[in-house]
Design a protein around this motif. Structure first.
Motif, PDB file in Angstrom:
ATOM      1  N   GLY A  53       0.792  -1.235   0.000  1.00 11.60           N
ATOM      2  CA  GLY A  53       0.000   0.000   0.000  1.00 11.60           C
ATOM      3  C   GLY A  53       0.822   1.282   0.000  1.00 11.60           C
ATOM      4  N   LYS A  54       2.106   1.181  -0.348  1.00 13.35           N
ATOM      5  CA  LYS A  54       2.974   2.360  -0.336  1.00 13.35           C
ATOM      6  C   LYS A  54       2.553   3.362  -1.411  1.00 13.35           C
ATOM      7  CE  LYS A  54       6.769  -0.047  -1.071  1.00 13.35           C
ATOM      8  NZ  LYS A  54       6.142  -1.369  -1.274  1.00 13.35           N
ATOM      9  N   SER A  55       2.363   2.864  -2.631  1.00 16.33           N
ATOM     10  CA  SER A  55       1.966   3.779  -3.712  1.00 16.33           C
ATOM     11  C   SER A  55       0.568   4.333  -3.466  1.00 16.33           C
ATOM     12  CB  SER A  55       2.029   3.072  -5.065  1.00 16.33           C
ATOM     13  OG  SER A  55       3.361   2.733  -5.379  1.00 16.33           O
ATOM     14  N   VAL A  56      -0.326   3.510  -2.935  1.00 14.44           N
ATOM     15  CA  VAL A  56      -1.677   3.979  -2.595  1.00 14.44           C
ATOM     16  C   VAL A  56      -1.571   5.156  -1.622  1.00 14.44           C
ATOM     17  CG1 VAL A  56      -3.782   3.348  -1.324  1.00 14.44           C
ATOM     18  CG2 VAL A  56      -2.879   1.808  -3.090  1.00 14.44           C
ATOM     19  N   THR A  57      -0.667   5.038  -0.658  1.00  8.37           N
ATOM     20  CA  THR A  57      -0.501   6.103   0.336  1.00  8.37           C
ATOM     21  C   THR A  57      -0.101   7.419  -0.326  1.00  8.37           C
ATOM     22  OG1 THR A  57       0.136   4.472   1.995  1.00  8.37           O
ATOM     23  CG2 THR A  57       0.745   6.758   2.453  1.00  8.37           C
ATOM     24  N   LEU A 176       7.817  13.636  -3.696  1.00 11.78           N
ATOM     25  CA  LEU A 176       7.403  12.253  -3.478  1.00 11.78           C
ATOM     26  C   LEU A 176       8.199  11.373  -4.436  1.00 11.78           C
ATOM     27  CD1 LEU A 176       3.534  12.887  -3.443  1.00 11.78           C
ATOM     28  CD2 LEU A 176       5.063  12.714  -1.463  1.00 11.78           C
ATOM     29  N   TYR A 177       8.988  10.490  -3.883  1.00 13.24           N
ATOM     30  CA  TYR A 177       9.802   9.596  -4.714  1.00 13.24           C
ATOM     31  C   TYR A 177       9.237   8.184  -4.587  1.00 13.24           C
ATOM     32  CZ  TYR A 177      13.396  13.298  -4.193  1.00 13.24           C
ATOM     33  OH  TYR A 177      14.097  14.480  -4.164  1.00 13.24           O
ATOM     34  N   ASP A 178       8.774   7.626  -5.689  1.00 10.04           N
ATOM     35  CA  ASP A 178       8.249   6.256  -5.652  1.00 10.04           C
ATOM     36  C   ASP A 178       9.305   5.305  -6.209  1.00 10.04           C
ATOM     37  OD1 ASP A 178       6.703   4.023  -5.398  1.00 10.04           O
ATOM     38  OD2 ASP A 178       4.976   4.809  -6.505  1.00 10.04           O
ATOM     39  N   GLU A 179       9.912   4.525  -5.331  1.00  7.00           N
ATOM     40  CA  GLU A 179      10.966   3.559  -5.680  1.00  7.00           C
ATOM     41  C   GLU A 179      12.065   4.210  -6.522  1.00  7.00           C
ATOM     42  OE1 GLU A 179      10.935   0.508  -4.479  1.00  7.00           O
ATOM     43  OE2 GLU A 179       8.840  -0.001  -4.072  1.00  7.00           O
ATOM     44  N   PRO A 180      12.743   5.231  -5.972  1.00  8.17           N
ATOM     45  CA  PRO A 180      13.709   5.979  -6.790  1.00  8.17           C
ATOM     46  C   PRO A 180      14.899   5.172  -7.263  1.00  8.17           C
ATOM     47  CG  PRO A 180      13.874   6.630  -4.481  1.00  8.17           C
ATOM     48  CD  PRO A 180      12.655   5.775  -4.600  1.00  8.17           C
ATOM     49  N   THR A 181      15.231   4.091  -6.568  1.00 12.74           N
ATOM     50  CA  THR A 181      16.425   3.333  -6.964  1.00 12.74           C
ATOM     51  C   THR A 181      16.102   2.000  -7.619  1.00 12.74           C
ATOM     52  OG1 THR A 181      16.585   2.354  -4.755  1.00 12.74           O
ATOM     53  CG2 THR A 181      17.849   4.379  -5.143  1.00 12.74           C
ATOM     54  N   SER A 182      14.809   1.729  -7.844  1.00 16.76           N
ATOM     55  CA  SER A 182      14.495   0.400  -8.378  1.00 16.76           C
ATOM     56  C   SER A 182      15.026   0.268  -9.803  1.00 16.76           C
ATOM     57  CB  SER A 182      12.998   0.109  -8.312  1.00 16.76           C
ATOM     58  OG  SER A 182      12.354   0.665  -9.405  1.00 16.76           O
ATOM     59  N   GLY A 183      15.635  -0.863 -10.076  1.00 19.08           N
ATOM     60  CA  GLY A 183      16.186  -1.132 -11.396  1.00 19.08           C
ATOM     61  C   GLY A 183      17.536  -0.481 -11.661  1.00 19.08           C
ATOM     62  N   LEU A 184      18.093   0.203 -10.664  1.00 23.59           N
ATOM     63  CA  LEU A 184      19.399   0.849 -10.863  1.00 23.59           C
ATOM     64  C   LEU A 184      20.497   0.025 -10.189  1.00 23.59           C
ATOM     65  CD1 LEU A 184      18.454   4.590 -10.118  1.00 23.59           C
ATOM     66  CD2 LEU A 184      18.537   3.445 -12.356  1.00 23.59           C
ATOM     67  N   THR A 206      10.217  18.870   1.843  1.00 23.01           N
ATOM     68  CA  THR A 206       9.771  17.794   2.711  1.00 23.01           C
ATOM     69  C   THR A 206       9.557  16.614   1.765  1.00 23.01           C
ATOM     70  OG1 THR A 206       8.604  19.453   3.995  1.00 23.01           O
ATOM     71  CG2 THR A 206       7.939  17.141   4.339  1.00 23.01           C
ATOM     72  N   SER A 207      10.112  15.452   2.094  1.00 20.29           N
ATOM     73  CA  SER A 207      10.028  14.361   1.116  1.00 20.29           C
ATOM     74  C   SER A 207       9.546  13.060   1.727  1.00 20.29           C
ATOM     75  CB  SER A 207      11.398  14.093   0.482  1.00 20.29           C
ATOM     76  OG  SER A 207      11.923  15.265  -0.071  1.00 20.29           O
ATOM     77  N   ILE A 208       8.832  12.316   0.883  1.00 22.36           N
ATOM     78  CA  ILE A 208       8.544  10.922   1.205  1.00 22.36           C
ATOM     79  C   ILE A 208       9.240  10.080   0.158  1.00 22.36           C
ATOM     80  CG2 ILE A 208       6.777   9.135   1.355  1.00 22.36           C
ATOM     81  CD1 ILE A 208       4.883  11.063   2.533  1.00 22.36           C
ATOM     82  N   ILE A 209      10.009   9.118   0.632  1.00 22.30           N
ATOM     83  CA  ILE A 209      10.735   8.228  -0.262  1.00 22.30           C
ATOM     84  C   ILE A 209      10.166   6.828  -0.048  1.00 22.30           C
ATOM     85  CG2 ILE A 209      12.991   7.304  -0.912  1.00 22.30           C
ATOM     86  CD1 ILE A 209      13.212  10.253   1.273  1.00 22.30           C
ATOM     87  N   ILE A 210       9.462   6.346  -1.060  1.00 19.12           N
ATOM     88  CA  ILE A 210       8.890   5.012  -0.981  1.00 19.12           C
ATOM     89  C   ILE A 210       9.895   4.033  -1.528  1.00 19.12           C
ATOM     90  CG2 ILE A 210       7.226   3.560  -2.172  1.00 19.12           C
ATOM     91  CD1 ILE A 210       5.212   5.429  -1.615  1.00 19.12           C
ATOM     92  N   THR A 211      10.201   3.024  -0.763  1.00 20.37           N
ATOM     93  CA  THR A 211      11.251   2.128  -1.229  1.00 20.37           C
ATOM     94  C   THR A 211      11.183   0.788  -0.514  1.00 20.37           C
ATOM     95  OG1 THR A 211      13.646   1.996  -1.609  1.00 20.37           O
ATOM     96  CG2 THR A 211      12.958   2.982   0.468  1.00 20.37           C
ATOM     97  N   HIS A 212      11.773  -0.246  -1.142  1.00 21.34           N
ATOM     98  CA  HIS A 212      12.071  -1.416  -0.329  1.00 21.34           C
ATOM     99  C   HIS A 212      13.581  -1.653  -0.320  1.00 21.34           C
ATOM    100  CE1 HIS A 212      10.857  -3.150  -4.292  1.00 21.34           C
ATOM    101  NE2 HIS A 212      12.052  -3.677  -4.158  1.00 21.34           N
ATOM    102  N   ASP A 213      14.324  -0.603  -0.750  1.00 21.12           N
ATOM    103  CA  ASP A 213      15.780  -0.631  -0.743  1.00 21.12           C
ATOM    104  C   ASP A 213      16.240  -0.006   0.586  1.00 21.12           C
ATOM    105  OD1 ASP A 213      18.436   0.138  -0.986  1.00 21.12           O
ATOM    106  OD2 ASP A 213      18.207   1.024  -2.974  1.00 21.12           O
ATOM    107  N   LEU A 214      16.762  -0.869   1.461  1.00 22.14           N
ATOM    108  CA  LEU A 214      17.100  -0.389   2.806  1.00 22.14           C
ATOM    109  C   LEU A 214      18.273   0.579   2.807  1.00 22.14           C
ATOM    110  CD1 LEU A 214      16.542  -3.587   4.958  1.00 22.14           C
ATOM    111  CD2 LEU A 214      15.112  -1.572   4.799  1.00 22.14           C
TER     112      LEU A 214
END
Ligand code: ADP
Ligand code: MG
Length: 259
Positions: A53-57, A176-184, A206-214
């Protein structure tokens, strides 16, 4: 018509307030009472598994989705109370970096970055002012020398940075960054992580960074918020959240940490 857009937010005020928000789709309960307050100048990473639900948020923050219950307050505006015109005005104050940077292939880098200015009839800037604004945005992402090149001349990481420069040209208050590092790859990812920090400093966003990259979460954020089973179960600094005995958070850490 009276506009409800509030333009000045003082430093101490919360920029984003999510209060007891629920969202379901056809019987699928995605968000089950989330709460999060983000203050000016803060970077918060939202972590969670795919489909949590990260992108939904973040879509709710820009009014692309409405909460079923609860409040979403952005820059002092209750999102659900705004009409389309008011939402569009608010969206101009928010930079949205999508998973794919989606540049226009037939336009030069300069034209791509200038696009938010030139498409908006309210900005009556002349040619020189537009060039100056493009150069400033390119400087922020360290790619001024690419101004006359085409998107196809650039690497994936450079295209991502150009996408971010395009959002910076409107001087957003929120990014708002949605998965900024995915695929890199890891080196490009670390450049993007640094850029996210640079943007925070340069533009006081003020930023929200959505990620599963720790690594991304650790390097870009002041706080992280763990989205688990439809709730922010843990919110704090990276170390606070991951120094835990909670099995689900420990598992998330082990499956996602790529160094
Ligand atoms: P992620 O955490 O990976 O970004 P999302 O927020 O995109 O996950 O999606 C969370 C869940 O909500 C998924 O099961 C997704 O299929 C569902 N979902 C998201 N948007 C919609 C929509 N507009 N209509 C129906 N289901 C949706
Ligand atoms: Mg997503």
């Amino acid at each position: 018509m009276e506009t409800k857009i509030i333009t000045n937010v003082s430093n101490s005020e919360p920029v984003i307030v999510i209060n007891d928000v629920y969202k379901s789709f056809d019987g699928l309960d995605v968000l089950k009472g989330i709460n999060l307050t983000i203050t000016k100048g803060e970077n918060v990473a939202v972590l969670g598994k795919s489909g949590s639900g990260k992108s939904v948020t973040i879509k709710m923050l820009v009014g692309l989705l409405k909460p079923d219950h609860g409040d979403v307050i952005v820059l002092g505006n209750d999102i659900t109370s705004l009409n389309e015109k008011e939402l569009n005005l608010l969206r101009m104050r928010i930079g949205f970096s999508f998973q794919s940077s989606a540049l226009y292939d037939s336009m030069s880098i300069k034209q791509n970055i200038a696009f938010p200015l030139t498409m908006n009839s309210k900005t009556k800037l002349n040619k020189n002012e537009i060039t100056k604004a493009v150069e400033e945005a390119l400087d922020a992402v360290g790619l001024r020398d690419k101004i006359d090149e085409m998107p196809s001349d650039l690497s994936g990481g450079q295209r991502k940075r150009i996408g971010i420069a395009r959002t910076l040209i409107l001087h957003p208050e929120i990014m708002l960054y949605d998965e900024p590092t995915s695929g890199l790859d890891p080196i490009t990812s670390s450049e993007i992580n640094k850029l996210i920090k640079d943007v925070q400093q340069l533009y006081n966003t003020t930023s929200i960074i959505i990620t599963h990259d720790l690594t991304c979460a650790r390097e870009t954020s002041n706080r992280v918020a763990m989205l688990l089973d439809g709730k922010f179960t843990s919110v704090g600094t990276f170390d606070e959240v991951f120094k835990t005995e909670d099995e689900q958070i420990k598992n998330f850490y082990h499956y996602n940490f790529i160094q």
